[in-house]
Design a protein around this motif. Structure first.
Motif, short mmCIF file in Angstrom:
data_model
loop_
_atom_site.label_atom_id
_atom_site.label_comp_id
_atom_site.label_asym_id
_atom_site.label_seq_id
_atom_site.Cartn_x
_atom_site.Cartn_y
_atom_site.Cartn_z
N LEU A 678 0.81 -1.22 0.00
CA LEU A 678 0.00 0.00 0.00
C LEU A 678 0.84 1.27 0.00
O LEU A 678 2.02 1.26 0.37
CB LEU A 678 -0.94 0.00 1.22
N ASN A 679 0.17 2.33 -0.38
CA ASN A 679 0.75 3.67 -0.32
C ASN A 679 -0.23 4.56 0.46
O ASN A 679 -1.43 4.59 0.18
CB ASN A 679 0.94 4.23 -1.73
N GLU A 680 0.29 5.31 1.46
CA GLU A 680 -0.54 6.21 2.24
C GLU A 680 -0.58 7.57 1.52
O GLU A 680 0.33 8.37 1.62
CB GLU A 680 0.01 6.37 3.66
N TYR A 681 -1.67 7.80 0.76
CA TYR A 681 -1.75 9.02 -0.05
C TYR A 681 -2.29 10.20 0.75
O TYR A 681 -2.12 11.35 0.37
CB TYR A 681 -2.59 8.79 -1.31
N GLU A 682 -3.00 9.92 1.82
CA GLU A 682 -3.41 10.94 2.79
C GLU A 682 -3.27 10.31 4.17
O GLU A 682 -3.14 9.09 4.29
CB GLU A 682 -4.87 11.39 2.56
N LYS A 683 -3.33 11.14 5.19
CA LYS A 683 -3.18 10.61 6.53
C LYS A 683 -4.26 9.56 6.81
O LYS A 683 -5.45 9.82 6.68
CB LYS A 683 -3.26 11.73 7.55
N GLN A 684 -3.80 8.33 7.13
CA GLN A 684 -4.63 7.18 7.45
C GLN A 684 -5.53 6.76 6.29
O GLN A 684 -6.49 6.02 6.47
CB GLN A 684 -5.49 7.46 8.70
N CYS A 685 -5.20 7.20 5.07
CA CYS A 685 -5.91 6.77 3.84
C CYS A 685 -4.90 6.09 2.92
O CYS A 685 -3.84 6.66 2.63
CB CYS A 685 -6.55 7.95 3.14
N TYR A 686 -5.27 4.90 2.43
CA TYR A 686 -4.30 4.10 1.70
C TYR A 686 -4.86 3.70 0.33
O TYR A 686 -6.08 3.63 0.12
CB TYR A 686 -3.93 2.84 2.49
N GLU A 687 -3.90 3.40 -0.57
CA GLU A 687 -4.24 2.86 -1.88
C GLU A 687 -3.22 1.78 -2.23
O GLU A 687 -2.10 1.78 -1.71
CB GLU A 687 -4.22 3.97 -2.94
N PHE A 688 -3.63 0.86 -3.11
CA PHE A 688 -2.71 -0.20 -3.52
C PHE A 688 -1.64 0.35 -4.45
O PHE A 688 -1.91 1.24 -5.27
CB PHE A 688 -3.48 -1.33 -4.21
N LEU A 689 -0.43 -0.20 -4.31
CA LEU A 689 0.64 0.13 -5.23
C LEU A 689 0.33 -0.43 -6.61
O LEU A 689 -0.45 -1.38 -6.76
CB LEU A 689 1.97 -0.42 -4.71
#
Length: 1064
Positions: A678-689
């Motif tokens: 995962l990548n944390e794009y916002e604080k405590q919000c994640y997206e898959f690499l």
């Protein structure tokens, strides 16, 4: 054309709509208002009227189209438009046309819209018409009934070539459609009766009996005997009361119209044998009104459809070919074992043996190929089912010893797929080497090759390339990745170095064809229907996708949404079909496929028939079946969503991953998971690499992480499931081909992505979800099925059954009903969501009922695996509050099987494992081991073999008799052995010829006594059985959009032939 009889009375002043009233002058017809007669050199012609009762929707009408120019030459735009007339509560369509004397051809009725686009067409063969080459009267009227899909069933090969093939043989006395006529009898009406009788015993005739003296006043001895025409259709005999003349005794002339008393004729068709056995139609009397003299045609042809008999019902058994065990097979069931299986079926009272697919599945070269629904070729047979000792009459002794050794080695509890196939291929190669030249030169092979080379050559070439490159993935074959005929001819050329390899595959297919054909013919002669299975898909690495790549959507995968079988949905891995491309040659690939199948089978099961309405399409990077969409379907447009206040499409289409979700799923491992995937794009919000943003990518990366020991102490399967849950945590699926179109994710409310939305968005999305899945698609899916399914059904004369389990759109059953397709009912999978257990006695006639199937546990395993469910079944279905037995003892098995044989369903088909539960000695094997497939496991090993040989079953007269007694006691048809026929002959001789005392056809003034029929289906204590209602099932059941009763001619039609009965 004149008004319908009752319609005239309902019109002001009773005026007709004739533009040119016809009057009779000196024996000639004169066209009123013109002054020309036939004596002036005009061609002699007749007025031909078509008349048919049919209910239509608003904006629809009926027309007749036929082979002759006067009827449009099959161009519907030029067909004869019919006009509707309300007759009582019914709608009757009529139309007239002047035709020359001697007119003939074929015709059919069509339902069309205002632009004459076809909405619906008749099933079955085209109607035939042939008028004599002479003047026969003022007018001819054809009184027809709409031909439904169910009307065609008796002409399917399962019935005409197998079940009814032992009926009496009759010589054709006149061609179907031929009119005959008598000398003019004054003011008379000439009526021809025509009825279809699919089964007729030797020395038995068909009669019309009725209320008039001409029809014997209900006495069969004085009735009208019919002569055999063709195609099991009877028409009145020209020598014995061929046609009836009805004279009108009273008439009053009022200018341009007449008024007379109606003549109402009531009648029925009956069978009468020389031995005195008599059987009249059941149900209400048929009626026809002669009407008014001015409107009455001189000749009426009644096409009365099917003779009304008790609906035919039969029973059968189901077993995969690989599961059969005999003393002669080598590690697996073989085609020639079907001969023994047919013998046991007959001994047990079964008319049908059902198999799973038998096509070659040799894609991977390992046990994964045991999956019978993943075809390498839809035309080639599987070498696994070959009996190698039958390849030659001159097998050397050392090879015979090897065969015996392999038989002993592979006589295992379950099928060893890889070892068995390898042994058979090795032995077959040795035999082929010894007889290659005489084989290739033989006339029989040359004939087979010429008839099958279109698929056989590509198949053999594919098998060679698969083995040469070590993979079936034809995208890895270099210059052979793309198929051309030039490349194919070089590959199979006699001058090529691989020619012997190519010919070996010819050799295998030829002998498989011979062995299966021998078994199929044997079953047919025994009166046993061999039922095959038509898989919904093909393997993406198959001959068919190589040769016909444009017919498939190779970037997609086929599956099923969550249902009874799997709450996460199924992903079968097959590419979806490109129906638009297939339609360009009228679905030639499908037609060829069905034609090939019909060489061996007389019935077939359409796997996942819902796929012909719509298919659950998944992206090729998916591994599960959850995040898919239906194809075709009407998506949610961006404009539609925005108008409802839905606008944050990134939020709704991307996996919704928050810190809390990670901690909940992965606990202390969440930081490791986040760092890998995962990548944390916002604080405590994640997206898959990017390298893990699909199921296949995530599974592959997880495997690498496990191998590198980055996730010690964790379970791979659980981690994969949790990662997939994150990927699937979306609300909408964006269309990959159009980013402004969206599809609601299945079970949308189960996701935290949905749960965290505001209430307004939730309400809007709930409504759109329901609309997408249950409302807006119905007409689209109906039209899609009506484009494709008729092509399948018309490609052969096999009896078709559809597997219609799962999430069923409301359009499915009406279409199946319309096309005469038989559905499937499994007791533990009721179509009513509010019911836990199906009630077999309430199933519709056009169904196959079964207690289990290959995609679920057996009856015995189902009973034993869930104690609470077992108690509910015992209370609700058996009707007992006592504690049920923990084992599925024979009495329980008998109860469930009896429920099904006594059901109204046309067929009751039982897995062999369920039948073996009737006897304790065959239940020693643990019940779960008898399960054939686990739909939740995409890599399930299909290897179940029965632990009892067919030879043992054939010796067990007790079991066969017990099964046969259940079948016979239920009133179902069964193949008759010599002793059965002897008993029947004795019963026939004892039967009275007095019609008034016939137990199954008691008549009084033509009225059928229902209580007499019901009495036939009572148990010894007088209580009615589950099929008691069959005797009365004809009244009030109507075909979809077709009236069951014409006000002038009541037609009460039996389910097998004329009723499109309800699907429960």
């Amino acid at each position: 054309m004149c008004d319908e009889d009752d319609g005239v009375r309902n019109k002001p002043n009773g005026k007709t709509r004739d533009s040119f009233p016809l009057t009779k002058v000196a024996g000639e017809r004169v066209m009123g208002g013109i002054g020309l007669s036939f004596g002036d050199g005009l061609e002699r012609s007749v007025n031909l009227t078509f008349r048919i009762p049919y209910f239509t929707h608003w904006g629809q009408s009926l027309l007749v189209c036929g082979s002759e120019p006067l009827l449009g030459s099959w161009n519907l735009k030029k067909g004869l438009q019919l006009s509707p007339w309300h007759v009582g509560n019914e709608l009757v369509w009529r139309g007239s046309i002047e035709v020359p004397s001697g007119f003939g051809g074929e015709y059919s009725y069509y339902v069309v819209d205002d632009d004459k686009n076809v909405v619906r067409w008749e099933a079955g063969n085209k109607r035939k018409l042939l008028l004599p080459d002479s003047q026969i009267g003022e007018a001819i009227e054809l009184r027809d009934l709409w031909q439904n899909g169910s009307d065609t069933l008796p002409f399917k090969s399962a019935f005409k070539d197998v079940i009814f093939s032992h009926s009496g043989k009759l010589e054709i006395e006149k061609p179907l459609g031929l009119f005959e006529h008598k000398q003019d009898q004054g003011d008379s009406v000439l009526i021809q009766f025509k009825i279809c009788c699919p089964s007729i015993e030797e020395d038995t005739s068909v009669y019309v009996i009725g209320s008039s003296t001409n029809l014997g006043q209900w006495k069969v001895q004085d009735g009208l005997k019919l002569s055999y025409a063709e195609a099991s259709s009877f028409s009145s005999n020209g020598e014995i009361l061929a046609y009836l003349f009805f004279h009108f005794a009273t008439s009053v002339l009022f200018k341009n119209f007449f008024w007379v008393l109606d003549l109402l004729l009531t009648y029925k068709y009956s069978k009468y044998g020389k031995a005195g056995n008599f059987a009249s139609e059941i149900g209400s009397n048929r009626e026809i009104s002669m009407g008014t003299l001015s409107c009455q045609p001189r000749f009426i042809l009644l096409s009365d459809g099917m003779i009304r008999e008790m609906p035919w019902r039969g029973a059968g058994m189901a077993i995969p070919m690989f599961s059969v065990r005999s003393e002669d097979d080598l590690g697996v069931g073989e085609f020639l074992d079907l001969k023994l299986l047919a013998d046991w079926a007959v001994a047990s009272g079964f008319h049908l043996v059902q198999l799973l697919p038998i096509n070659d599945t040799s894609v991977h070269g390992m046990w994964w190929d045991s999956y019978p629904y993943s075809s390498l070729s839809v035309f080639a047979l599987h070498p696994l089912y070959l009996r190698v000792e039958e390849l030659s009459r001159e097998i050397p002794e050392e090879i015979k010893l090897e065969i015996a050794k392999e038989k002993e080695r592979l006589n295992l509890k379950d099928v060893d797929y890889e070892a068995t196939l390898a042994a058979k291929i090795s032995i077959a190669k040795r035999i082929f080497t010894l007889e290659k030249d005489p084989f290739l030169e033989s006339n029989s092979f040359q004939k087979y090759f010429s008839e099958n080379q279109e698929w056989l050559k590509p198949y053999a070439a594919f098998c060679f390339l698969r083995d040469f490159f070590g993979t079936s993935d034809h995208s890895q074959w270099g210059r052979f990745s793309s198929f051309t005929n030039d490349k194919l001819e070089k590959l199979v050329s006699k001058d090529s170095i691989q020619y012997d390899v190519i010919c070996f595959h010819y050799y295998l297919q030829y002998h498989l064809h011979l062995q299966l054909s021998e078994a199929a013919e044997y079953a047919r002669k025994k009166g046993v229907v061999l039922k095959g299975d038509l898989p919904i898909g093909v393997d993406r690495n198959s001959v068919d996708t190589w040769v016909y790549p444009t017919l498939f959507r190779m970037n997609t995968s086929t599956g099923a949404p969550p249902d009874y079988f799997d709450k996460n949905g199924q992903n079968w891995g097959f590419p979806t079909y490109n129906w638009e491309e297939m339609s360009k040659d009228n679905y030639a690939w499908w037609r060829a496929r069905l034609t090939q199948m019909s060489k061996y089978f007389t019935a077939y099961r359409i796997d996942h028939i819902l796929g012909f309405f719509r298919i659950w399409e998944l992206p090729d990077h998916a591994m599960t079946g959850l995040v898919g969409k239906f194809r075709p379907s009407i998506p949610l447009s961006q404009e539609e969503l925005e108008s409802e206040g839905i606008w944050d499409f990134d939020r709704l289409t991307r996996p919704y991953i928050r810190h809390a979700h990670l901690q909940e799923k992965f606990g202390s491992l969440w930081t490791v998971i986040a760092s890998i995937f995962l990548n944390e794009y916002e604080k405590q919000c994640y997206e898959f690499l990017e390298d893990s943003n699909t199921e296949k990518k995530a599974a592959s990366k997880l495997m690498d992480a496990m191998e590198k020991s980055l996730l010690l102490g964790s379970t791979k399967d659980k981690l994969k499931r949790d990662l997939f849950d994150l990927l699937q945590n979306i609300v909408l699926i964006r269309d990959p081909e159009d980013p402004r179109k969206f599809y609601p994710r299945f079970n949308i409310e189960d996701t935290s992505s949905f749960k965290d939305l505001d209430d307004n968005s939730k309400n809007v999305l709930r409504r759109l979800y329901h609309d997408y899945y249950f409302q807006r698609q119905e007409e689209l899916w109906r039209q899609n099925a009506l484009k494709t399914l008729p092509v399948l059904l018309n490609s052969s004369d096999m009896l078709a059954c559809g597997e219609d389990l799962g999430m069923i759109p409301s359009c499915v059953h009406p279409v199946m009903q319309e096309l005469g397709l038989i559905g499937l009912r499994i007791q533990r999978m009721p179509s009513d969501p509010g019911v836990e257990f199906g009630i077999p006695s309430q199933y519709g006639y056009m169904t196959v009922c079964a207690p289990s199937c290959h995609d679920c546990s057996t009856m015995r395993a189902w009973w034993e695996e869930d104690e609470e469910r077992r108690r509910r079944f015992f209370k609700d279905v058996v009707g007992s509050n006592k504690l049920p037995p923990s084992r599925c003892v024979p009495s329980i098995a008998q109860f469930i099987i009896r429920q099904h044989v006594e059901a109204p369903s046309m067929w009751a088909i039982f897995p062999l494992q369920d039948l073996l539960a009737l006897k304790d000695e065959y239940t020693t094997r643990p019940a779960p081991e008898e399960t054939i497939n686990d739909p939740t496991n995409p890599k399930h090993y299909w290897r179940f073999r029965t632990h009892v040989t067919l030879e043992t079953l054939l010796k067990d007269r007790e079991l066969a008799s017990a099964i046969k007694d259940l079948v016979r006691g239920s009133g179902r048809s069964y193949p008759q052995l010599a002793e059965d026929k002897a008993n029947e002959h004795l019963n026939t001789k004892a039967a009275t010829t007095d019609v008034e005392k016939t137990p199954y056809g008691i008549q009084h003034n033509g009225t059928h006594h229902k209580e007499a029929v019901a009495g036939l289906f009572e148990t010894p204590d007088g209580s009615p059985t589950l099929i008691n209602g069959l005797a009365n099932c004809y009244n009030g059941i109507q075909t979809h959009e077709e009236p069951s009763v014409d006000a002038k001619r009541k037609d009460c039609r039996p389910p097998l032939y004329n009723l499109a009965v309800t699907y429960n």
